[in-house]
Design a protein around this motif. Structure first.
Motif, short mmCIF file in Angstrom:
data_model
loop_
_atom_site.label_atom_id
_atom_site.label_comp_id
_atom_site.label_asym_id
_atom_site.label_seq_id
_atom_site.Cartn_x
_atom_site.Cartn_y
_atom_site.Cartn_z
N ASN A 1 21.20 22.45 12.04
CA ASN A 1 20.97 22.67 10.61
C ASN A 1 20.28 21.49 9.93
OD1 ASN A 1 23.06 20.83 10.47
ND2 ASN A 1 24.45 22.13 9.31
N SER A 2 20.08 20.39 10.67
CA SER A 2 19.38 19.22 10.12
C SER A 2 18.91 18.33 11.27
CB SER A 2 20.30 18.42 9.19
OG SER A 2 21.37 17.83 9.93
N GLN A 3 18.00 17.44 10.98
CA GLN A 3 17.57 16.45 11.98
C GLN A 3 18.75 15.57 12.39
OE1 GLN A 3 14.73 16.42 13.48
NE2 GLN A 3 13.46 17.72 12.17
N HIS A 4 19.62 15.29 11.43
CA HIS A 4 20.82 14.47 11.69
C HIS A 4 21.68 15.13 12.77
CE1 HIS A 4 24.24 11.90 10.94
NE2 HIS A 4 24.99 12.92 10.59
N VAL A 5 21.93 16.43 12.64
CA VAL A 5 22.73 17.15 13.64
C VAL A 5 21.98 17.26 14.96
CG1 VAL A 5 23.69 19.42 14.19
CG2 VAL A 5 24.17 18.38 11.98
N ALA A 6 20.66 17.43 14.90
CA ALA A 6 19.86 17.50 16.14
C ALA A 6 20.01 16.22 16.96
CB ALA A 6 18.40 17.75 15.80
N ARG A 7 20.06 15.08 16.27
CA ARG A 7 20.25 13.81 16.99
C ARG A 7 21.63 13.74 17.63
NH1 ARG A 7 17.05 11.99 12.56
NH2 ARG A 7 18.90 11.55 11.30
N ARG A 8 22.64 14.25 16.94
CA ARG A 8 24.00 14.24 17.49
C ARG A 8 24.11 15.22 18.66
NH1 ARG A 8 27.27 16.14 13.42
NH2 ARG A 8 29.12 15.61 14.62
N ILE A 9 23.43 16.35 18.58
CA ILE A 9 23.39 17.29 19.69
C ILE A 9 22.77 16.64 20.92
CG2 ILE A 9 22.26 19.40 20.53
CD1 ILE A 9 22.66 20.55 17.69
N GLN A 10 21.69 15.91 20.72
CA GLN A 10 21.05 15.22 21.83
C GLN A 10 21.98 14.17 22.43
OE1 GLN A 10 17.71 15.65 23.28
NE2 GLN A 10 18.88 14.49 24.78
N SER A 11 22.70 13.48 21.57
CA SER A 11 23.59 12.41 22.02
C SER A 11 24.79 12.96 22.79
CB SER A 11 24.07 11.60 20.81
OG SER A 11 25.01 10.63 21.19
N TYR A 12 25.41 14.03 22.27
CA TYR A 12 26.65 14.53 22.87
C TYR A 12 26.41 15.59 23.95
CZ TYR A 12 28.86 12.23 18.88
OH TYR A 12 29.27 11.32 17.95
#
Length: 377
Positions: free
Chosen positions: A172-183
């Motif tokens: 839902n945001s670039q912020h969440v996309a980065r967390r998805i990539q991380s986790y």
């Protein structure tokens, strides 16, 4: 769009209260009105009545004596059953599965040739970001407390594997996309969630004599920053909402701070449309309220982390403050007083987050992915 006879199912974690993630599901139901909605638990008593007109299919958790009002607080008792609940949903008849997930819904099992797109509101917070806090805040006997870290470790491993199952992850945001990539070690496409910008509209002559902050008051929302800053500046602040932090917030308030309980939607819209600016001091994955305030033509003073970096344009629709400190917020509030904000420009910016924009983006993605899958087979 995809073939008319394509069989579609929607999945959502649970349906207890109407919020931003449920708005996403409703927007998808407008595209696929005949699609059944699978969920772990449905509370007809606490969800809006219109949900009962849909084909809601629940897991075996629906039959457990968990209660409705206390379901979310009792989730910790059924957490180890969550993987089984979602994997037990029978989705073999469907060609397209759209999951809406802030916890476990992404882990449903589908046929190998089914297209599964998962809209991730956030990676499961208590398994990743808040893992340690959840363990230490858990209330139970010593035996249960000893088992909780083991249960969460198992769930974290399952959650990672579950995130590998969908064909495509959507953030839902670039912020969440980065967390998805991380986790989850996977890329995610970004489609912002739907905001009802047609409902939230400017008024001709706003009062603009108070700042506004509204939320369910838990610690990470950082209502304390707004209250301390406005108390020091001696400016009026209207605080809307309830929650466990409310008593503490009231104790630190001064004479210029006014508290209101949770407000009906129409009243909140009026408060937004007439405020000097919305203060948004917490870090959110996206944050729908700043967009609603901007749809009302009002600027937002937001902490410069998370979704606010994508929704608030500095100097145009609001300002960011760099640190979650009273001093940093005071500096931003003083700076906002010096800007001549243009309500028309602020509102125009909000329209990119409209419900129709979300629906168009989802339709285009489904069409593109379905075409690719069809060619593959």
């Amino acid at each position: 769009m995809a073939p008319r006879l394509m069989r579609v199912a929607l999945i959502h974690d649970y349906l207890i209260h109407q919020g931003g993630s449920e708005n996403c599901v409703e927007a998808l139901l407008e595209i696929f009105p005949q699609a059944p909605v699978y969920t772990s638990y449905f509370s007809a008593q606490t969800m809006p009545e219109r949900w009962q007109r849909h084909d809601i299919r629940t897991s075996f958790l629906q039959k457990l004596p968990l209660g409705t009002k206390n379901y979310q607080s009792r989730l910790q008792y059924v957490l180890p059953l969550m993987p089984m609940a979602y994997e037990s949903l029978d989705l073999r008849e469907f060609d397209l599965v759209l999951s809406s997930s802030h916890a476990f819904a992404k882990g449903v099992l589908t046929r190998a040739d089914t297209l599964h797109l998962s809209y991730i509101h956030t990676p499961t917070r208590y398994l990743w970001d808040l893992y340690q806090e959840y363990i230490w805040d858990y209330r139970g006997g010593w035996f249960k407390q000893a088992l909780m870290p083991l249960a969460l470790h198992y769930l974290r491993m399952w959650d990672f594997q579950a995130a590998q199952r969908p064909d495509t992850l959507i953030a839902n945001s670039q912020h969440v996309a980065r967390r998805i990539q991380s986790y989850y070690r996977r890329p995610a496409l970004v489609i912002h969630p739907p905001v009802d910008v047609d409902y939230f509209r400017p008024v001709a002559h706003p009062q603009a004599d108070y700042y506004l902050i509204a939320s369910r008051w838990v610690p990470y929302k950082r209502g304390d920053l707004a209250i301390a800053a406005c108390r020091q500046l001696g400016v009026r602040l209207v605080v809307v909402g309830d929650g466990p932090e409310l008593k503490k917030l009231k104790q630190m308030a001064g004479p210029t701070i006014e508290f209101l309980p949770h407000q009906p939607r129409a009243k909140l819209r009026d408060l937004m449309a007439n405020c000097k600016a919305l203060i948004f001091p917490g870090e959110e994955d996206f944050g729908i309220m700043p967009v609603e305030a901007q749809a009302c033509g009002r600027p937002v003073v937001a902490y410069g982390r998370g979704g606010a970096l994508e929704t608030v344009v500095p100097g145009i629709t609001g300002l960011h403050f760099a640190h979650q400190t009273v001093e940093s917020l005071i500096k931003a509030l003083k700076a906002s007083e010096q800007v001549e904000w243009d309500p028309a420009i602020i509102r125009a910016h909000s329209k990119q987050f409209a419900r129709t924009e979300y629906q168009s983006a989802m339709k285009a993605l489904i069409q593109e992915q379905w075409t690719r899958l069809s060619h593959r087979h």
